[in-house]
Write a protein that holds these residues in place. Structure first.
Motif, PDB file in Angstrom:
ATOM      1  N   VAL A  20      16.092  62.434  35.567  1.00 54.89           N
ATOM      2  CA  VAL A  20      15.227  63.320  34.783  1.00 54.89           C
ATOM      3  C   VAL A  20      15.993  64.010  33.658  1.00 54.89           C
ATOM      4  CG1 VAL A  20      13.792  63.752  36.805  1.00 54.89           C
ATOM      5  CG2 VAL A  20      15.540  65.419  36.180  1.00 54.89           C
ATOM      6  N   VAL A  21      17.319  63.923  33.686  1.00 59.69           N
ATOM      7  CA  VAL A  21      18.139  64.588  32.673  1.00 59.69           C
ATOM      8  C   VAL A  21      18.150  63.751  31.395  1.00 59.69           C
ATOM      9  CG1 VAL A  21      20.441  65.433  32.090  1.00 59.69           C
ATOM     10  CG2 VAL A  21      19.576  65.670  34.434  1.00 59.69           C
ATOM     11  N   GLU A  22      17.720  64.335  30.293  1.00 57.21           N
ATOM     12  CA  GLU A  22      17.721  63.637  29.011  1.00 57.21           C
ATOM     13  C   GLU A  22      19.152  63.494  28.495  1.00 57.21           C
ATOM     14  OE1 GLU A  22      15.191  62.259  27.740  1.00 57.21           O
ATOM     15  OE2 GLU A  22      13.524  63.178  28.830  1.00 57.21           O
ATOM     16  N   ARG A  23      19.381  62.406  27.746  1.00 60.56           N
ATOM     17  CA  ARG A  23      20.723  62.168  27.196  1.00 60.56           C
ATOM     18  C   ARG A  23      21.083  63.190  26.125  1.00 60.56           C
ATOM     19  NH1 ARG A  23      24.160  58.884  30.124  1.00 60.56           N
ATOM     20  NH2 ARG A  23      22.911  57.263  31.135  1.00 60.56           N
ATOM     21  N   ARG A  24      20.056  63.653  25.399  1.00 58.96           N
ATOM     22  CA  ARG A  24      20.294  64.656  24.364  1.00 58.96           C
ATOM     23  C   ARG A  24      19.509  65.909  24.709  1.00 58.96           C
ATOM     24  NH1 ARG A  24      19.827  61.238  18.663  1.00 58.96           N
ATOM     25  NH2 ARG A  24      21.589  59.808  19.059  1.00 58.96           N
ATOM     26  N   ASN A  25      20.178  67.039  24.664  1.00 56.44           N
ATOM     27  CA  ASN A  25      19.545  68.299  25.045  1.00 56.44           C
ATOM     28  C   ASN A  25      19.872  69.393  24.056  1.00 56.44           C
ATOM     29  OD1 ASN A  25      18.214  68.054  27.845  1.00 56.44           O
ATOM     30  ND2 ASN A  25      20.183  67.032  28.155  1.00 56.44           N
ATOM     31  N   THR A  26      18.858  70.199  23.758  1.00 60.92           N
ATOM     32  CA  THR A  26      19.063  71.361  22.892  1.00 60.92           C
ATOM     33  C   THR A  26      19.905  72.409  23.612  1.00 60.92           C
ATOM     34  OG1 THR A  26      16.896  70.957  21.925  1.00 60.92           O
ATOM     35  CG2 THR A  26      17.896  73.105  21.495  1.00 60.92           C
ATOM     36  N   TYR A  27      19.678  72.551  24.929  1.00 60.09           N
ATOM     37  CA  TYR A  27      20.413  73.517  25.745  1.00 60.09           C
ATOM     38  C   TYR A  27      21.418  72.776  26.627  1.00 60.09           C
ATOM     39  CZ  TYR A  27      16.319  76.222  24.358  1.00 60.09           C
ATOM     40  OH  TYR A  27      15.322  76.814  23.635  1.00 60.09           O
ATOM     41  N   PRO A  28      22.706  73.081  26.486  1.00 63.50           N
ATOM     42  CA  PRO A  28      23.743  72.371  27.250  1.00 63.50           C
ATOM     43  C   PRO A  28      23.512  72.386  28.761  1.00 63.50           C
ATOM     44  CG  PRO A  28      24.740  73.707  25.535  1.00 63.50           C
ATOM     45  CD  PRO A  28      23.290  74.055  25.547  1.00 63.50           C
ATOM     46  N   ILE A  29      22.927  73.448  29.307  1.00 64.98           N
ATOM     47  CA  ILE A  29      22.745  73.553  30.750  1.00 64.98           C
ATOM     48  C   ILE A  29      21.797  72.471  31.272  1.00 64.98           C
ATOM     49  CG2 ILE A  29      20.791  75.159  30.666  1.00 64.98           C
ATOM     50  CD1 ILE A  29      23.721  75.343  33.157  1.00 64.98           C
ATOM     51  N   LEU A  30      20.891  71.975  30.416  1.00 66.06           N
ATOM     52  CA  LEU A  30      19.935  70.956  30.846  1.00 66.06           C
ATOM     53  C   LEU A  30      20.595  69.585  31.020  1.00 66.06           C
ATOM     54  CD1 LEU A  30      16.763  71.826  28.717  1.00 66.06           C
ATOM     55  CD2 LEU A  30      17.245  72.405  31.099  1.00 66.06           C
ATOM     56  N   ALA A  31      21.808  69.427  30.531  1.00 64.69           N
ATOM     57  CA  ALA A  31      22.549  68.174  30.744  1.00 64.69           C
ATOM     58  C   ALA A  31      23.259  68.171  32.084  1.00 64.69           C
ATOM     59  CB  ALA A  31      23.561  67.968  29.622  1.00 64.69           C
ATOM     60  N   ASN A  32      23.197  69.299  32.796  1.00 66.08           N
ATOM     61  CA  ASN A  32      23.941  69.444  34.039  1.00 66.08           C
ATOM     62  C   ASN A  32      23.056  69.332  35.266  1.00 66.08           C
ATOM     63  OD1 ASN A  32      26.062  69.927  32.348  1.00 66.08           O
ATOM     64  ND2 ASN A  32      26.741  71.792  33.372  1.00 66.08           N
ATOM     65  N   VAL A  33      23.691  69.032  36.386  1.00 65.41           N
ATOM     66  CA  VAL A  33      23.038  69.057  37.690  1.00 65.41           C
ATOM     67  C   VAL A  33      23.576  70.271  38.450  1.00 65.41           C
ATOM     68  CG1 VAL A  33      24.777  67.469  38.647  1.00 65.41           C
ATOM     69  CG2 VAL A  33      22.592  67.784  39.829  1.00 65.41           C
ATOM     70  N   LEU A  34      22.684  70.991  39.091  1.00 64.93           N
ATOM     71  CA  LEU A  34      23.076  72.156  39.880  1.00 64.93           C
ATOM     72  C   LEU A  34      23.500  71.700  41.274  1.00 64.93           C
ATOM     73  CD1 LEU A  34      23.140  75.276  40.403  1.00 64.93           C
ATOM     74  CD2 LEU A  34      20.739  75.070  41.104  1.00 64.93           C
ATOM     75  N   LEU A  35      24.677  72.120  41.688  1.00 63.39           N
ATOM     76  CA  LEU A  35      25.186  71.838  43.034  1.00 63.39           C
ATOM     77  C   LEU A  35      25.279  73.163  43.789  1.00 63.39           C
ATOM     78  CD1 LEU A  35      28.161  69.473  42.040  1.00 63.39           C
ATOM     79  CD2 LEU A  35      25.819  68.795  42.605  1.00 63.39           C
ATOM     80  N   ARG A  36      24.613  73.247  44.943  1.00 63.74           N
ATOM     81  CA  ARG A  36      24.658  74.484  45.729  1.00 63.74           C
ATOM     82  C   ARG A  36      24.987  74.122  47.181  1.00 63.74           C
ATOM     83  NH1 ARG A  36      22.924  79.316  44.430  1.00 63.74           N
ATOM     84  NH2 ARG A  36      21.563  78.518  42.767  1.00 63.74           N
ATOM     85  N   ALA A  37      26.183  74.523  47.631  1.00 62.46           N
ATOM     86  CA  ALA A  37      26.641  74.194  48.981  1.00 62.46           C
ATOM     87  C   ALA A  37      26.467  75.383  49.908  1.00 62.46           C
ATOM     88  CB  ALA A  37      28.108  73.761  48.943  1.00 62.46           C
ATOM     89  N   ALA A 109      34.129  69.884  33.530  1.00 60.72           N
ATOM     90  CA  ALA A 109      33.762  71.184  32.968  1.00 60.72           C
ATOM     91  C   ALA A 109      32.470  71.686  33.606  1.00 60.72           C
ATOM     92  CB  ALA A 109      33.586  71.063  31.459  1.00 60.72           C
ATOM     93  N   CYS A 110      32.438  72.954  33.931  1.00 60.24           N
ATOM     94  CA  CYS A 110      31.274  73.563  34.601  1.00 60.24           C
ATOM     95  C   CYS A 110      30.584  74.556  33.674  1.00 60.24           C
ATOM     96  CB  CYS A 110      31.699  74.323  35.855  1.00 60.24           C
ATOM     97  SG  CYS A 110      32.502  73.325  37.093  1.00 60.24           S
ATOM     98  N   LEU A 111      29.307  74.803  33.958  1.00 60.90           N
ATOM     99  CA  LEU A 111      28.570  75.906  33.367  1.00 60.90           C
ATOM    100  C   LEU A 111      28.034  76.759  34.504  1.00 60.90           C
ATOM    101  CD1 LEU A 111      26.561  74.143  30.498  1.00 60.90           C
ATOM    102  CD2 LEU A 111      28.560  75.637  30.256  1.00 60.90           C
ATOM    103  N   SER A 112      27.857  78.041  34.232  1.00 56.40           N
ATOM    104  CA  SER A 112      27.440  78.963  35.282  1.00 56.40           C
ATOM    105  C   SER A 112      26.081  78.578  35.886  1.00 56.40           C
ATOM    106  CB  SER A 112      27.358  80.380  34.722  1.00 56.40           C
ATOM    107  OG  SER A 112      26.723  81.245  35.662  1.00 56.40           O
ATOM    108  N   PRO A 113      25.967  78.562  37.209  1.00 56.45           N
ATOM    109  CA  PRO A 113      24.685  78.264  37.850  1.00 56.45           C
ATOM    110  C   PRO A 113      23.637  79.342  37.608  1.00 56.45           C
ATOM    111  CG  PRO A 113      26.293  78.990  39.482  1.00 56.45           C
ATOM    112  CD  PRO A 113      27.033  78.812  38.199  1.00 56.45           C
TER     113      PRO A 113
END
Length: 373
Positions: A20-37, A109-113
């Motif tokens: 579902v993640v688009e290759r091009r995103n206006t918002y960098p966070i939308l290129a990421n997958v959230l991992l919650r352990a 590289a990570c972005l804040s969840p």
């Protein structure tokens, strides 16, 4: 966060969520997958702000925590790891996540969840369980007719709704049209779906659900509100926005008085249409002409640049001299959906919509608009 899990489990989950993640995103966070352990699992979540896919995977969680990393990059890394390998994911609260498997080590590289968007589901008015095979068939029989024309956005999906049929009882129906052809399929309405108002499920959502249903047996849980729909397929939860708009009155364009019936061998007819359409031009709308005479149906194509093509197939048809034209690709799309040995065509005249269905009691029917040839 520090977590260890099996590569195959992680890969399967990533294959579900990363799509579902688009290759091009206006918002960098939308290129990421959230991992919650946490506890004994790790949850993966991805979104494009219209669709959100979530899945939990069993894992050994040494230190609970959460982060977000580039979805497609993580998927490609895990895909290339050894089959059955153990994968360790670790963050120290900084801007990087370490992935270790065997002798391979990656720093991502990570972005804040905290900034990861949450597609709020709200309250659902209807919820029901539907057989996975039945839902898959509804999609497969109608998906091809979805329109890609953005100006008619209300046609960019499948219209699902409940129908109260006095003869057959409550039905759950799927309809799609692009204005040139229409596909309609139905099943007995699952308990809880009765009285459900019409909803339009977007084409991308339909495609993702279809992939999730591949090889799945058993029940799929569906929840519907005025603006969203949620599918639970095993451990995967897909939440999607619905298309806001009014689907056209498809019953109005469904032929009721087509009394000229033609019976034709489905496979032979499809091969013949495909063969003669080889020389059809896009400029001419891929037109193929059907002419019935003496128990034979002649298929003909004329292309001013390349020549002509003709082929005859045997048909059961009493109306000699009947002629009509169709777009060959649209005709093939519909014939491909016919499951019976013979296809039934119901005509009115050369300028009216044609009805196509299977022999016997069929839970699907198709409408095809003619074209001038």
């Amino acid at each position: 966060m520090k977590v260890t899990l099996e590569r195959n489990h992680l890969l399967k989950s990533l294959s579900h969520v990363h799509r579902v993640v688009e290759r091009r995103n206006t918002y960098p966070i939308l290129a990421n997958v959230l991992l919650r352990a946490e506890n004994d699992h790790i949850e993966l979540r991805a979104t494009d702000l219209d669709i959100e896919v979530t899945e939990s995977v069993p894992a050994m969680v040494s230190t609970p925590g959460a982060t977000t990393v580039p979805a497609h990059t993580l998927y490609e890394i895990v895909r290339k790891l050894a089959d059955g390998a153990e994968v360790r994911l670790e963050t120290d609260g900084g801007e990087n996540m370490v992935l270790v498997s065997g002798r391979s080590r990656f720093n991502l590289a990570c972005l804040s969840p905290e900034s990861f968007p949450d597609l709020k589901s709200g309250a659902f008015a209807h919820d029901f369980d539907i057989d996975a095979a039945a839902l898959r068939e509804l999609i497969e029989r109608t998906q091809f007719a979805i329109s890609n024309e953005e100006t008619r956005y209300y046609l960019n999906g499948i219209y699902f709704h409940a129908v109260d049929n006095s003869a057959a009882g409550a039905l759950f129906r799927a309809v799609a049209t692009d204005g040139h052809r229409m596909a309609r399929a139905e099943i007995a309405a699952p308990a809880g779906a009765e009285g459900m108002s019409g909803i339009i499920v977007p084409k991308k959502t339909v495609g993702e659900v279809q992939k999730l249903l591949d090889g799945v047996e058993g029940e799929v849980h569906v929840e519907v509100s005025d603006t969203k729909i949620r599918f639970t397929v095993g451990p995967v939860v897909l939440l999607s926005k619905l298309i806001e708009g009014t689907f056209p009155d498809y019953e109005r364009v469904t032929p009721k008085n087509n009394d000229k019936q033609m019976l034709v061998d489905r496979q032979g007819f499809a091969i013949a249409v495909d063969r003669v359409s080889t020389i059809a031009s896009d400029r001419g709308g891929k037109a193929v002409k059907l002419s019935a005479r003496n128990g034979l149906l002649e298929l003909s194509v004329t292309n001013p640049d390349h020549g002509t093509a003709n082929e005859e197939v045997a048909v059961d048809f009493d109306t000699d001299g009947f002629e009509i034209g169709f777009n060959a690709r649209y005709l093939l799309d519909i014939i491909t959906q016919i499951r019976s040995e013979n296809a039934v065509f119901l005509f009115n005249d050369a300028n009216s919509p044609t009805l196509v269905r299977e022999e016997g009691e069929a839970n699907a029917l198709y409408v095809l608009m003619p074209m001038r040839v």
